[in-house]
Design an enzyme around this catalytic site. Structure first.
Site, PDB file in Angstrom:
ATOM      1  N   LYS A 104       8.871 -32.632   4.949  1.00 11.97           N
ATOM      2  CA  LYS A 104      10.066 -31.882   4.560  1.00 11.97           C
ATOM      3  C   LYS A 104      10.644 -32.463   3.277  1.00 11.97           C
ATOM      4  CE  LYS A 104      11.787 -30.367   9.064  1.00 11.97           C
ATOM      5  NZ  LYS A 104      12.892 -30.472  10.025  1.00 11.97           N
TER       6      LYS A 104
ATOM      7  N   HIS B 276      22.558 -34.025  17.487  1.00  8.86           N
ATOM      8  CA  HIS B 276      21.590 -35.105  17.746  1.00  8.86           C
ATOM      9  C   HIS B 276      22.230 -36.170  18.641  1.00  8.86           C
ATOM     10  CE1 HIS B 276      19.806 -33.951  13.613  1.00  8.86           C
ATOM     11  NE2 HIS B 276      18.867 -33.667  14.483  1.00  8.86           N
TER      12      HIS B 276
ATOM     13  N   ARG C 236      17.593 -26.112  21.223  1.00  8.95           N
ATOM     14  CA  ARG C 236      18.797 -25.314  20.985  1.00  8.95           C
ATOM     15  C   ARG C 236      18.529 -23.891  21.456  1.00  8.95           C
ATOM     16  NH1 ARG C 236      18.922 -27.537  15.002  1.00  8.95           N
ATOM     17  NH2 ARG C 236      16.737 -27.541  15.567  1.00  8.95           N
TER      18      ARG C 236
ATOM     19  N   SER D  22      20.972 -29.456  10.874  1.00 11.55           N
ATOM     20  CA  SER D  22      21.238 -30.267   9.681  1.00 11.55           C
ATOM     21  C   SER D  22      21.287 -29.372   8.442  1.00 11.55           C
ATOM     22  CB  SER D  22      20.154 -31.329   9.490  1.00 11.55           C
ATOM     23  OG  SER D  22      20.106 -32.178  10.601  1.00 11.55           O
TER      24      SER D  22
HETATM   25  P1  ADP Z   1      12.503 -32.456  13.207  1.00 10.35           P
HETATM   26  O1  ADP Z   1      12.335 -32.355  11.725  1.00 10.35           O
HETATM   27  O2  ADP Z   1      11.533 -33.384  13.861  1.00 10.35           O
HETATM   28  O3  ADP Z   1      12.673 -31.159  13.925  1.00 10.35           O
HETATM   29  P2  ADP Z   1      15.357 -32.872  13.406  1.00 10.35           P
HETATM   30  O4  ADP Z   1      16.065 -34.056  12.874  1.00 10.35           O
HETATM   31  O5  ADP Z   1      15.625 -31.575  12.755  1.00 10.35           O
HETATM   32  O6  ADP Z   1      13.847 -33.287  13.351  1.00 10.35           O
HETATM   33  O7  ADP Z   1      15.605 -32.757  14.953  1.00 10.35           O
HETATM   34  C1  ADP Z   1      15.174 -33.727  15.850  1.00 10.35           C
HETATM   35  C2  ADP Z   1      15.263 -33.163  17.248  1.00 10.35           C
HETATM   36  O8  ADP Z   1      16.626 -32.895  17.565  1.00 10.35           O
HETATM   37  C3  ADP Z   1      14.533 -31.824  17.438  1.00 10.35           C
HETATM   38  O9  ADP Z   1      13.981 -31.794  18.737  1.00 10.35           O
HETATM   39  C4  ADP Z   1      15.622 -30.796  17.284  1.00 10.35           C
HETATM   40  O10 ADP Z   1      15.321 -29.611  17.993  1.00 10.35           O
HETATM   41  C5  ADP Z   1      16.782 -31.544  17.931  1.00 10.35           C
HETATM   42  N1  ADP Z   1      18.078 -31.068  17.465  1.00 10.35           N
HETATM   43  C6  ADP Z   1      18.515 -30.891  16.200  1.00 10.35           C
HETATM   44  N2  ADP Z   1      19.783 -30.399  16.164  1.00 10.35           N
HETATM   45  C7  ADP Z   1      20.146 -30.260  17.456  1.00 10.35           C
HETATM   46  C8  ADP Z   1      21.320 -29.764  18.114  1.00 10.35           C
HETATM   47  N3  ADP Z   1      22.368 -29.280  17.437  1.00 10.35           N
HETATM   48  N4  ADP Z   1      21.326 -29.760  19.448  1.00 10.35           N
HETATM   49  C9  ADP Z   1      20.257 -30.198  20.142  1.00 10.35           C
HETATM   50  N5  ADP Z   1      19.114 -30.664  19.624  1.00 10.35           N
HETATM   51  C10 ADP Z   1      19.056 -30.695  18.282  1.00 10.35           C
END
Ligand code: ADP
Length: 163
Positions: A42, A18, A91, A129
């Site tokens: 979630k 992130h 990703r 995560s």
């Molecule tokens: P959501 O529940 O909205 O998907 P996340 O916190 O899981 O929220 O992710 C927020 C954003 O960050 C999403 O667009 C997700 O694809 C991106 N993201 C999460 N982990 C990574 C990573 N390792 N590299 C790049 N983008 C990421």
């Protein structure tokens, strides 16, 4: 006028993936609002307040970043902020289908806001995560993938759960 973008997500918890996306976004905009969502449907490990606190701690050294929490539709929040773009991370291919659907739906809901997809550095391509939580719960070491404050917070939660 401030050229502002919103980077919304659950951030349960924030990872270096992130943070990598966030840093890239700050190179493109005057201000990036990292919006921690309250209503993602979630079942989260951390409360909204704790997720936001960890985001604040983990991003305090990055300039032009503001951490906020929001509820409801992200397009409405983006309008409230006068954001010109929404940042999402892409990703491996697995993200693509869902992210495209989300971007098209958001465009339908509000024509004012465009989604910008950013790709993280190679080492974060498979980082999520959920994977992080799983590995730490099993006693693994992930120093390179999460900020120290996040590692400590996850360990604390699992310690309490095991008591
Ligand atoms: P959501 O529940 O909205 O998907 P996340 O916190 O899981 O929220 O992710 C927020 C954003 O960050 C999403 O667009 C997700 O694809 C991106 N993201 C999460 N982990 C990574 C990573 N390792 N590299 C790049 N983008 C990421």
């Amino acid at each position: 006028m401030t050229n502002r973008a919103i980077y919304p997500g659950t951030f349960d918890p924030i990872t270096n993936g992130h943070i990598d996306i966030l840093k890239k976004a700050t190179e493109m905009f005057d201000e990036v609002v990292l919006g921690v969502a309250n209503n993602s449907g979630k079942d989260t490990l951390f409360s909204l307040e704790k997720r936001a606190e960890l985001c604040r701690l983990a991003t305090s050294e990055i300039e032009r970043v503001k951490v906020t929490v929001f509820e409801g539709l992200v397009v409405n929040y983006a309008k409230e902020l006068n954001a010109v773009a929404m940042i999402r991370g892409l990703r491996a291919v697995s993200d693509f289908e869902y992210e495209l659907q989300l971007a098209l739906m958001n465009k339908q809901l509000s024509t004012d806001i465009n989604t910008i997809f950013l790709v993280p550095d190679y080492k974060y391509l498979y980082l999520s995560s959920s994977l992080i939580k799983q590995i730490i719960r099993l006693g693994g070491d992930l120093k390179d993938f999460i900020p120290l404050c996040v590692e400590q917070a996850i360990k604390e939660v699992y310690k309490k759960k095991n008591q």
